[in-house]
Scaffold this motif. Sequence first.
Motif, PDB file in Angstrom:
ATOM      1  N   UNK A 125      -3.725  -9.868  12.671  1.00  0.00           N
ATOM      2  CA  UNK A 125      -3.994 -10.093  11.193  1.00  0.00           C
ATOM      3  C   UNK A 125      -3.902  -8.791  10.401  1.00  0.00           C
ATOM      4  N   UNK A 126      -4.461  -7.621  10.955  1.00  0.00           N
ATOM      5  CA  UNK A 126      -4.430  -6.472  10.438  1.00  0.00           C
ATOM      6  C   UNK A 126      -4.512  -5.348  11.588  1.00  0.00           C
ATOM      7  N   UNK A 127      -3.903  -4.133  11.100  1.00  0.00           N
ATOM      8  CA  UNK A 127      -3.969  -3.129  12.064  1.00  0.00           C
ATOM      9  C   UNK A 127      -5.294  -2.996  12.844  1.00  0.00           C
ATOM     10  N   UNK A 264     -21.539  -1.512  -7.161  1.00  0.00           N
ATOM     11  CA  UNK A 264     -22.771  -1.769  -7.482  1.00  0.00           C
ATOM     12  C   UNK A 264     -23.418  -2.054  -5.881  1.00  0.00           C
ATOM     13  N   UNK A 265     -22.779  -2.455  -4.960  1.00  0.00           N
ATOM     14  CA  UNK A 265     -23.408  -2.550  -3.628  1.00  0.00           C
ATOM     15  C   UNK A 265     -22.907  -1.396  -2.705  1.00  0.00           C
ATOM     16  N   UNK A 266     -22.301  -0.361  -3.333  1.00  0.00           N
ATOM     17  CA  UNK A 266     -21.782   0.771  -2.396  1.00  0.00           C
ATOM     18  C   UNK A 266     -21.173   0.237  -1.235  1.00  0.00           C
ATOM     19  N   UNK A 267     -20.036  -0.561  -1.337  1.00  0.00           N
ATOM     20  CA  UNK A 267     -19.377  -0.994   0.005  1.00  0.00           C
ATOM     21  C   UNK A 267     -17.982  -0.674  -0.322  1.00  0.00           C
ATOM     22  N   UNK A 268     -17.387  -0.036   0.383  1.00  0.00           N
ATOM     23  CA  UNK A 268     -16.100   0.512   0.437  1.00  0.00           C
ATOM     24  C   UNK A 268     -15.070  -0.276   1.459  1.00  0.00           C
ATOM     25  N   UNK A 269     -15.526  -1.075   2.341  1.00  0.00           N
ATOM     26  CA  UNK A 269     -14.943  -2.242   3.358  1.00  0.00           C
ATOM     27  C   UNK A 269     -14.520  -3.035   2.400  1.00  0.00           C
ATOM     28  N   UNK A 270     -13.253  -3.464   2.072  1.00  0.00           N
ATOM     29  CA  UNK A 270     -12.595  -4.814   1.195  1.00  0.00           C
ATOM     30  C   UNK A 270     -11.547  -5.228   1.701  1.00  0.00           C
ATOM     31  N   UNK A 271     -11.801  -6.787   1.762  1.00  0.00           N
ATOM     32  CA  UNK A 271     -10.892  -7.478   2.316  1.00  0.00           C
ATOM     33  C   UNK A 271     -10.245  -8.599   1.240  1.00  0.00           C
ATOM     34  N   UNK A 272      -9.188  -9.119   1.269  1.00  0.00           N
ATOM     35  CA  UNK A 272      -8.697 -10.386   0.637  1.00  0.00           C
ATOM     36  C   UNK A 272      -8.529 -11.578   1.590  1.00  0.00           C
ATOM     37  N   UNK A 296     -11.457   1.073   1.902  1.00  0.00           N
ATOM     38  CA  UNK A 296     -10.988   0.664   3.337  1.00  0.00           C
ATOM     39  C   UNK A 296     -10.364  -0.721   3.074  1.00  0.00           C
ATOM     40  N   UNK A 297      -9.066  -0.937   2.816  1.00  0.00           N
ATOM     41  CA  UNK A 297      -8.717  -2.488   2.551  1.00  0.00           C
ATOM     42  C   UNK A 297      -8.064  -3.304   3.772  1.00  0.00           C
ATOM     43  N   UNK A 298      -8.306  -4.609   3.660  1.00  0.00           N
ATOM     44  CA  UNK A 298      -7.661  -5.374   4.833  1.00  0.00           C
ATOM     45  C   UNK A 298      -6.937  -6.412   4.019  1.00  0.00           C
ATOM     46  N   UNK A 299      -5.630  -6.309   4.402  1.00  0.00           N
ATOM     47  CA  UNK A 299      -4.831  -7.554   3.631  1.00  0.00           C
ATOM     48  C   UNK A 299      -4.280  -8.196   4.611  1.00  0.00           C
ATOM     49  N   UNK A 300      -4.308  -9.622   4.941  1.00  0.00           N
ATOM     50  CA  UNK A 300      -4.048 -10.252   6.113  1.00  0.00           C
ATOM     51  C   UNK A 300      -2.386 -10.333   5.971  1.00  0.00           C
ATOM     52  N   UNK A 301      -1.779 -10.661   7.206  1.00  0.00           N
ATOM     53  CA  UNK A 301      -0.372 -11.034   7.257  1.00  0.00           C
ATOM     54  C   UNK A 301      -0.243 -12.306   6.450  1.00  0.00           C
ATOM     55  N   UNK A 302       0.939 -12.523   5.820  1.00  0.00           N
ATOM     56  CA  UNK A 302       1.228 -13.683   5.158  1.00  0.00           C
ATOM     57  C   UNK A 302       0.829 -14.915   5.756  1.00  0.00           C
ATOM     58  N   UNK A 303       1.158 -15.332   7.093  1.00  0.00           N
ATOM     59  CA  UNK A 303       0.933 -16.357   7.724  1.00  0.00           C
ATOM     60  C   UNK A 303      -0.541 -16.689   7.880  1.00  0.00           C
ATOM     61  N   UNK A 304      -1.374 -16.009   7.665  1.00  0.00           N
ATOM     62  CA  UNK A 304      -2.864 -16.158   7.669  1.00  0.00           C
ATOM     63  C   UNK A 304      -3.345 -16.125   6.225  1.00  0.00           C
ATOM     64  N   UNK A 305      -2.483 -16.228   5.396  1.00  0.00           N
ATOM     65  CA  UNK A 305      -3.039 -16.354   4.079  1.00  0.00           C
ATOM     66  C   UNK A 305      -3.246 -17.829   3.565  1.00  0.00           C
TER      67      UNK A 305
END
Length: 349
Positions: A125-127, A264-272, A296-305
Amino acid sequence: MSDSIILGIESSCDDTSAAVLKGNKILSNIAANQEIHKEYGGVVPELASRAHQQNIIPVVDKAFSKANIQQKDISAIGFTRGPGLLGSLLVGTSFAKSLAMSLSVPLIEVNHLQAHILAHFIEDANPKAPNFPFLCLTVSGGHTMIVLVKDYFDMEIIGKTIDDAAGEAFDKIGKIFGLDYPAGPIIDKLSKNGNENSFKFNKPKLDHFNYSFSGIKTSVLYFIQKEVRKNPDFIKENIDDLCASVQKTIVEILMDKLEKAAIDLNIKEIAIAGGVSANSGLREAIQKNSERLGWNIYIPKFEYTTDNAAMIAMVAKLKFDRGEFADLSISATARYDIEEGFKKDIKTL
């Protein structure tokens, strides 16, 4: 990591999907789409459930064939229990229960929204998978929310839409423009040729991390009505710019709240996650924010969206490893409350 082989079945809306997962690796992920709904400008529940009945056996058979396994090889069956269209869910639930009974394998119920989020843990799904805790902007035709993900089954919704979902807004605005259903991907495609700054539309002012998309829908409607009275060909002459401007506004609404939550939550791990996470404007915006804010972002492969059975199989695998199985008396539920589902899962630890 177990080498369990899981069959996943997804039938929450108008896509019939089956997938086979071994460990965290997808061996097959098959889906049958229902084109008939384009004629009606939206999903017709009765037609959707009938199509699922026609599609489910061929789709599951193809999933087994592509994965090069036999029914006797599977360790468990995961299925979407909800939320979704009840008639559609009943088809998948009934099939999963019957097959599990005939094969004497465990049955595992899955929350559809939970699956969108945990799709990030599918091997390809992600690297790499997100680190806990992370924020997941979950956006689709029926849901828009920001979820704080503390662990696989420890999640908290910190913001959600109070009316329309983002995908619903895309589709309803597309209908105003005279576009086919589903309009979201069409708006995305046309926007690439348009000027996103051509038109300005209203953005809501809500407290905390909640969303609202009814305002932009109304803003677009009134604007179009006014312009068409002056020029009947206004939409046709400006469709690319209209799509680009609408997409920019919706993406800005989504990103403003996500950025506020992350700070506000001081989180840098972000996914969609979810169907709208396939939108190119949203993907570009989150990429820009990662560079600006050090996310640090996590964008899934199209087939898993979009709705798919791979994500159902992934959650089922995690539950299989924990020994969380459903009774054969379980039933589908159209309004499977996501937070109740999470709390229920946590209590079984």
